[in-house]
Motif scaffolding. Structure first.
Motif, PDB file in Angstrom:
ATOM      1  N   MET A 112      24.070 -29.307  -6.022  1.00 15.14           N
ATOM      2  CA  MET A 112      24.660 -29.208  -4.684  1.00 15.14           C
ATOM      3  C   MET A 112      24.711 -30.579  -4.021  1.00 15.14           C
ATOM      4  O   MET A 112      23.796 -31.398  -4.199  1.00 15.14           O
ATOM      5  CB  MET A 112      23.815 -28.286  -3.800  1.00 15.14           C
ATOM      6  N   ASN A 113      25.782 -30.821  -3.246  1.00 11.49           N
ATOM      7  CA  ASN A 113      25.784 -32.029  -2.439  1.00 11.49           C
ATOM      8  C   ASN A 113      24.887 -31.809  -1.220  1.00 11.49           C
ATOM      9  O   ASN A 113      24.427 -30.697  -0.951  1.00 11.49           O
ATOM     10  CB  ASN A 113      27.207 -32.435  -2.029  1.00 11.49           C
ATOM     11  N   ILE A 114      24.654 -32.862  -0.446  1.00 10.54           N
ATOM     12  CA  ILE A 114      23.661 -32.775   0.623  1.00 10.54           C
ATOM     13  C   ILE A 114      24.077 -31.774   1.695  1.00 10.54           C
ATOM     14  O   ILE A 114      23.226 -31.072   2.272  1.00 10.54           O
ATOM     15  CB  ILE A 114      23.383 -34.164   1.225  1.00 10.54           C
ATOM     16  N   LYS A 115      25.358 -31.642   1.982  1.00 14.59           N
ATOM     17  CA  LYS A 115      25.768 -30.701   3.022  1.00 14.59           C
ATOM     18  C   LYS A 115      25.578 -29.257   2.573  1.00 14.59           C
ATOM     19  O   LYS A 115      25.188 -28.391   3.368  1.00 14.59           O
ATOM     20  CB  LYS A 115      27.208 -30.973   3.439  1.00 14.59           C
ATOM     21  N   ASP A 116      25.826 -28.981   1.298  1.00 10.54           N
ATOM     22  CA  ASP A 116      25.547 -27.639   0.787  1.00 10.54           C
ATOM     23  C   ASP A 116      24.052 -27.333   0.858  1.00 10.54           C
ATOM     24  O   ASP A 116      23.650 -26.204   1.174  1.00 10.54           O
ATOM     25  CB  ASP A 116      26.046 -27.504  -0.652  1.00 10.54           C
ATOM     26  N   LYS A 117      23.242 -28.335   0.560  1.00 10.38           N
ATOM     27  CA  LYS A 117      21.795 -28.142   0.662  1.00 10.38           C
ATOM     28  C   LYS A 117      21.386 -27.846   2.104  1.00 10.38           C
ATOM     29  O   LYS A 117      20.523 -26.990   2.349  1.00 10.38           O
ATOM     30  CB  LYS A 117      21.065 -29.385   0.155  1.00 10.38           C
ATOM     31  N   PRO A 131      24.520 -37.034   7.096  1.00  8.09           N
ATOM     32  CA  PRO A 131      24.796 -38.139   6.160  1.00  8.09           C
ATOM     33  C   PRO A 131      25.561 -39.296   6.794  1.00  8.09           C
ATOM     34  O   PRO A 131      25.212 -40.455   6.602  1.00  8.09           O
ATOM     35  CB  PRO A 131      25.623 -37.476   5.047  1.00  8.09           C
TER      36      PRO A 131
END
Length: 306
Positions: free
Chosen positions: A1-6, A129
Protein backbone atom coordinates in the motif's frame (compact mmCIF):
# COMPACT_ATOMS: atom_id res chain seq x y z
CA UNK A 1 0.00 0.00 0.00
CA UNK A 2 1.09 3.57 -0.58
CA UNK A 3 1.12 5.89 2.42
CA UNK A 4 -2.32 7.37 1.76
CA UNK A 5 -3.91 3.93 1.56
CA UNK A 6 -2.22 3.08 4.85
CA UNK A 7 -3.65 6.25 6.39
CA UNK A 8 -7.14 5.24 5.27
CA UNK A 9 -6.89 1.66 6.52
CA UNK A 10 -5.41 2.62 9.88
CA UNK A 11 -7.73 5.53 10.63
CA UNK A 12 -10.85 3.69 9.47
CA UNK A 13 -9.91 0.96 11.95
CA UNK A 14 -9.14 3.49 14.70
CA UNK A 15 -12.35 5.49 14.23
CA UNK A 16 -14.53 3.29 16.46
CA UNK A 17 -12.23 3.36 19.51
CA UNK A 18 -10.13 6.48 18.92
CA UNK A 19 -11.92 8.53 21.60
CA UNK A 20 -11.27 5.91 24.28
CA UNK A 21 -7.64 5.50 23.27
CA UNK A 22 -6.85 9.20 23.57
CA UNK A 23 -9.30 10.04 26.41
CA UNK A 24 -11.28 12.30 24.06
CA UNK A 25 -14.55 13.67 25.32
CA UNK A 26 -16.86 16.57 24.65
CA UNK A 27 -17.35 17.70 28.22
CA UNK A 28 -16.02 20.84 29.90
CA UNK A 29 -12.56 19.32 30.33
CA UNK A 30 -12.01 18.98 26.59
CA UNK A 31 -13.95 22.13 25.70
CA UNK A 32 -11.55 24.11 27.89
CA UNK A 33 -8.54 22.31 26.41
CA UNK A 34 -9.54 22.91 22.77
CA UNK A 35 -10.55 26.53 23.37
CA UNK A 36 -7.34 27.07 25.32
CA UNK A 37 -5.21 25.90 22.40
CA UNK A 38 -7.09 28.22 20.05
CA UNK A 39 -7.05 31.30 22.29
CA UNK A 40 -3.35 30.82 23.01
CA UNK A 41 -2.54 31.62 19.38
CA UNK A 42 -5.63 33.81 18.64
CA UNK A 43 -6.18 35.71 21.90
CA UNK A 44 -8.91 38.07 20.65
CA UNK A 45 -12.06 36.16 19.63
CA UNK A 46 -14.93 38.59 19.17
CA UNK A 47 -17.60 36.30 17.67
CA UNK A 48 -17.90 32.83 16.10
CA UNK A 49 -16.27 32.31 12.71
CA UNK A 50 -19.25 31.89 10.32
CA UNK A 51 -17.94 28.96 8.23
CA UNK A 52 -15.28 26.67 9.64
CA UNK A 53 -13.53 23.67 8.09
CA UNK A 54 -11.49 21.12 9.99
CA UNK A 55 -8.99 19.09 7.96
CA UNK A 56 -8.02 15.67 9.27
CA UNK A 57 -10.95 15.88 11.67
CA UNK A 58 -10.52 12.50 13.36
CA UNK A 59 -13.60 12.07 15.55
CA UNK A 60 -14.21 15.83 15.79
CA UNK A 61 -12.34 16.58 19.02
CA UNK A 62 -11.08 20.02 17.96
CA UNK A 63 -13.98 21.18 15.77
CA UNK A 64 -16.82 20.11 18.06
CA UNK A 65 -15.25 21.37 21.25
CA UNK A 66 -14.47 24.70 19.59
CA UNK A 67 -18.11 24.81 18.48
CA UNK A 68 -19.27 24.23 22.04
CA UNK A 69 -16.93 27.02 23.15
CA UNK A 70 -18.67 29.45 20.79
CA UNK A 71 -15.78 29.79 18.32
CA UNK A 72 -17.33 27.87 15.39
CA UNK A 73 -20.46 28.85 13.49
CA UNK A 74 -21.29 26.47 10.63
CA UNK A 75 -19.11 23.35 10.95
CA UNK A 76 -17.54 21.43 8.07
CA UNK A 77 -15.08 18.57 8.30
CA UNK A 78 -12.90 16.40 6.10
CA UNK A 79 -10.63 13.45 6.72
CA UNK A 80 -9.02 10.95 4.38
CA UNK A 81 -10.85 8.29 6.45
CA UNK A 82 -14.58 7.89 5.82
CA UNK A 83 -14.85 6.21 9.21
CA UNK A 84 -13.48 9.27 10.98
CA UNK A 85 -15.80 11.63 9.10
CA UNK A 86 -18.80 9.45 9.97
CA UNK A 87 -17.76 9.45 13.63
CA UNK A 88 -17.41 13.25 13.68
CA UNK A 89 -20.88 13.65 12.19
CA UNK A 90 -22.32 11.20 14.73
CA UNK A 91 -20.57 12.93 17.64
CA UNK A 92 -21.93 16.23 16.36
CA UNK A 93 -25.44 14.79 16.17
CA UNK A 94 -25.25 13.66 19.80
CA UNK A 95 -24.14 17.16 20.81
CA UNK A 96 -26.79 18.90 18.73
CA UNK A 97 -24.21 20.30 16.29
CA UNK A 98 -24.93 19.98 12.57
CA UNK A 99 -21.69 18.97 10.83
CA UNK A 100 -21.25 18.91 7.06
CA UNK A 101 -18.66 16.24 6.37
CA UNK A 102 -17.04 14.40 3.52
CA UNK A 103 -14.01 12.18 3.06
CA UNK A 104 -11.27 14.12 1.31
CA UNK A 105 -7.52 14.45 0.97
CA UNK A 106 -6.16 17.56 2.70
CA UNK A 107 -3.84 18.02 -0.29
CA UNK A 108 -6.82 18.34 -2.69
CA UNK A 109 -9.82 19.78 -0.86
CA UNK A 110 -13.18 19.49 -2.71
CA UNK A 111 -14.28 23.09 -2.08
CA UNK A 112 -14.24 26.27 -4.18
CA UNK A 113 -11.81 29.09 -3.52
CA UNK A 114 -12.72 31.49 -0.69
CA UNK A 115 -15.19 29.09 0.95
CA UNK A 116 -14.34 29.40 4.65
CA UNK A 117 -13.55 31.95 7.34
CA UNK A 118 -11.44 29.57 9.42
CA UNK A 119 -9.56 26.33 8.72
CA UNK A 120 -8.45 24.32 11.75
CA UNK A 121 -6.66 21.07 12.36
CA UNK A 122 -5.34 19.16 15.36
CA UNK A 123 -2.47 16.67 15.16
CA UNK A 124 -2.98 16.33 11.42
CA UNK A 125 -0.19 17.78 9.29
CA UNK A 126 2.44 15.36 10.61
CA UNK A 127 0.42 12.66 8.79
CA UNK A 128 0.44 14.43 5.39
CA UNK A 129 2.99 13.46 2.72
CA UNK A 130 2.91 16.73 0.74
CA UNK A 131 3.01 19.54 3.27
CA UNK A 132 3.33 22.48 0.82
CA UNK A 133 0.26 21.22 -1.07
CA UNK A 134 -1.77 20.90 2.14
CA UNK A 135 -0.92 24.42 3.32
CA UNK A 136 -1.62 25.80 -0.17
CA UNK A 137 -5.03 24.12 -0.19
CA UNK A 138 -5.89 25.53 3.21
CA UNK A 139 -5.05 29.00 1.94
CA UNK A 140 -7.00 28.49 -1.28
CA UNK A 141 -10.28 27.63 0.44
CA UNK A 142 -10.00 30.50 2.93
CA UNK A 143 -11.54 33.88 2.23
CA UNK A 144 -9.34 37.01 2.32
CA UNK A 145 -8.89 37.74 6.01
CA UNK A 146 -9.57 34.09 6.83
CA UNK A 147 -7.43 32.36 9.41
CA UNK A 148 -5.58 29.03 9.67
CA UNK A 149 -5.01 27.42 13.09
CA UNK A 150 -3.21 24.07 13.33
CA UNK A 151 -2.54 22.72 16.84
CA UNK A 152 -1.02 19.63 18.39
CA UNK A 153 1.93 19.15 16.02
CA UNK A 154 5.02 17.41 17.47
CA UNK A 155 8.29 19.32 17.60
CA UNK A 156 11.45 17.50 16.61
CA UNK A 157 13.28 18.04 19.90
CA UNK A 158 10.18 17.46 21.98
CA UNK A 159 9.57 14.15 20.25
CA UNK A 160 13.14 13.00 20.87
CA UNK A 161 12.80 13.78 24.56
CA UNK A 162 9.38 12.11 24.71
CA UNK A 163 10.84 8.93 23.21
CA UNK A 164 13.10 8.61 26.25
CA UNK A 165 10.11 8.78 28.57
CA UNK A 166 8.29 6.17 26.49
CA UNK A 167 11.36 3.97 26.92
CA UNK A 168 11.31 4.66 30.66
CA UNK A 169 7.69 3.55 30.80
CA UNK A 170 8.45 0.33 28.92
CA UNK A 171 11.38 -0.46 31.21
CA UNK A 172 9.25 0.17 34.30
CA UNK A 173 6.50 -2.16 33.11
CA UNK A 174 9.02 -4.89 32.19
CA UNK A 175 10.66 -4.65 35.60
CA UNK A 176 7.23 -4.97 37.21
CA UNK A 177 6.58 -7.99 35.01
CA UNK A 178 9.75 -9.66 36.25
CA UNK A 179 8.84 -8.95 39.87
CA UNK A 180 5.12 -9.82 39.68
CA UNK A 181 4.87 -12.24 36.77
CA UNK A 182 4.27 -11.24 33.16
CA UNK A 183 0.69 -12.51 33.03
CA UNK A 184 -0.25 -10.11 35.81
CA UNK A 185 1.40 -7.11 34.16
CA UNK A 186 2.16 -7.12 30.43
CA UNK A 187 -0.84 -7.08 28.15
CA UNK A 188 -1.02 -6.28 24.45
CA UNK A 189 -4.67 -5.74 23.43
CA UNK A 190 -3.72 -6.38 19.80
CA UNK A 191 -3.01 -10.01 20.64
CA UNK A 192 -6.73 -10.77 20.66
CA UNK A 193 -7.48 -9.00 17.37
CA UNK A 194 -8.33 -10.94 14.21
CA UNK A 195 -5.44 -10.97 11.74
CA UNK A 196 -6.97 -8.31 9.46
CA UNK A 197 -7.50 -5.91 12.36
CA UNK A 198 -4.03 -6.66 13.72
CA UNK A 199 -2.57 -5.70 10.33
CA UNK A 200 -4.45 -2.39 10.46
CA UNK A 201 -3.36 -1.74 14.06
CA UNK A 202 0.28 -2.35 13.16
CA UNK A 203 0.15 0.54 10.67
CA UNK A 204 0.24 2.90 13.66
CA UNK A 205 4.04 2.89 13.39
CA UNK A 206 3.92 3.99 9.74
CA UNK A 207 1.37 6.81 9.58
CA UNK A 208 3.31 9.45 11.56
CA UNK A 209 5.53 11.05 8.91
CA UNK A 210 6.97 14.27 10.30
CA UNK A 211 8.17 16.21 13.29
CA UNK A 212 8.88 19.94 13.04
CA UNK A 213 10.74 22.86 14.42
CA UNK A 214 8.50 25.89 15.02
CA UNK A 215 10.47 27.70 12.30
CA UNK A 216 9.65 24.94 9.79
CA UNK A 217 5.91 25.26 10.43
CA UNK A 218 6.15 29.03 10.12
CA UNK A 219 8.00 28.64 6.81
CA UNK A 220 5.33 26.28 5.44
CA UNK A 221 2.58 28.76 6.24
CA UNK A 222 4.52 31.74 4.90
CA UNK A 223 5.45 29.92 1.69
CA UNK A 224 1.76 29.11 1.12
CA UNK A 225 0.94 32.83 1.18
CA UNK A 226 -0.22 33.39 4.75
CA UNK A 227 0.64 36.59 6.58
CA UNK A 228 0.86 37.33 10.31
CA UNK A 229 2.30 33.84 10.76
CA UNK A 230 3.14 32.83 14.33
CA UNK A 231 3.81 29.73 16.41
CA UNK A 232 3.62 28.92 20.09
CA UNK A 233 4.70 25.73 21.85
CA UNK A 234 3.54 24.04 25.04
CA UNK A 235 3.84 20.91 27.18
CA UNK A 236 7.29 20.06 28.47
CA UNK A 237 7.12 18.16 31.77
CA UNK A 238 3.38 17.57 31.24
CA UNK A 239 4.22 15.74 28.04
CA UNK A 240 6.86 13.64 29.75
CA UNK A 241 4.21 12.42 32.17
CA UNK A 242 1.66 11.98 29.38
CA UNK A 243 3.79 9.70 27.23
CA UNK A 244 5.04 7.69 30.21
CA UNK A 245 1.45 7.14 31.36
CA UNK A 246 0.22 6.21 27.87
CA UNK A 247 3.05 3.71 27.48
CA UNK A 248 2.12 2.08 30.78
CA UNK A 249 -1.58 2.03 29.82
CA UNK A 250 -0.79 0.48 26.44
CA UNK A 251 1.34 -2.31 27.91
CA UNK A 252 -0.86 -3.16 30.88
CA UNK A 253 -4.35 -2.24 29.69
CA UNK A 254 -6.47 0.49 31.24
CA UNK A 255 -8.93 -2.00 32.71
CA UNK A 256 -6.12 -3.61 34.74
CA UNK A 257 -4.96 -0.36 36.35
CA UNK A 258 -6.36 1.01 39.66
CA UNK A 259 -9.64 2.88 39.29
CA UNK A 260 -8.07 6.12 40.54
CA UNK A 261 -5.20 5.93 38.06
CA UNK A 262 -6.77 8.16 35.33
CA UNK A 263 -7.77 10.82 37.88
CA UNK A 264 -4.32 10.90 39.51
CA UNK A 265 -2.56 11.12 36.15
CA UNK A 266 -4.87 13.89 34.91
CA UNK A 267 -4.51 15.99 38.07
CA UNK A 268 -0.72 15.58 37.98
CA UNK A 269 -0.70 16.50 34.28
CA UNK A 270 -2.67 19.69 35.08
CA UNK A 271 -0.13 20.73 37.69
CA UNK A 272 2.79 20.05 35.37
CA UNK A 273 1.06 21.93 32.53
CA UNK A 274 0.71 24.96 34.82
CA UNK A 275 4.39 24.68 35.76
CA UNK A 276 5.34 24.53 32.08
CA UNK A 277 3.29 27.65 31.30
CA UNK A 278 4.38 29.75 34.26
CA UNK A 279 7.96 28.65 34.84
CA UNK A 280 9.48 26.39 32.18
CA UNK A 281 8.38 28.58 29.27
CA UNK A 282 10.52 31.42 30.65
CA UNK A 283 13.78 29.47 30.69
CA UNK A 284 13.48 26.49 28.31
CA UNK A 285 13.94 27.00 24.54
CA UNK A 286 10.69 27.09 22.57
CA UNK A 287 11.61 24.10 20.41
CA UNK A 288 12.03 21.75 23.40
CA UNK A 289 8.31 21.78 24.16
CA UNK A 290 6.35 18.97 22.53
CA UNK A 291 3.24 20.57 21.00
CA UNK A 292 3.40 23.34 18.43
CA UNK A 293 0.50 25.55 17.30
CA UNK A 294 0.75 27.60 14.10
CA UNK A 295 -1.53 30.31 12.72
CA UNK A 296 -1.64 32.59 9.70
CA UNK A 297 -4.07 34.92 7.94
CA UNK A 298 -4.93 35.19 4.23
CA UNK A 299 -4.04 38.76 3.20
CA UNK A 300 -6.65 41.01 1.68
CA UNK A 301 -6.01 42.08 -1.92
CA UNK A 302 -3.96 45.27 -2.22
CA UNK A 303 -6.05 48.36 -1.82
CA UNK A 304 -8.50 46.72 0.60
CA UNK A 305 -8.43 47.16 4.34
CA UNK A 306 -7.15 44.13 6.30
Amino acid sequence: MNIKDKQVVYHDWESTHYDDKWSISFDQRCIDYAAGRFSKIVPEIVEPYPRVLEIGCGTGFFLLNLAQAGIVGQAWCTDISEGMVAQTIENGRRLGIDVHGRAADAEALPFPDDSFDLVVGHAVVHHLPDLPAAFAEARRVLKPGGRLVIAGEPTRTGDRIASQFKRLGRVGVKLAAVALGSRRVVHDPRDVLPSEERAAADLEWEVDLHCFTPDELEHLATAAGFSNVATVTEELTANWLGWTARTVEGMIGQDRLPSRYPWVVYRTWQRLFTFDERVASRVVPKGAFYNCIVTGVVPHPKGRRA
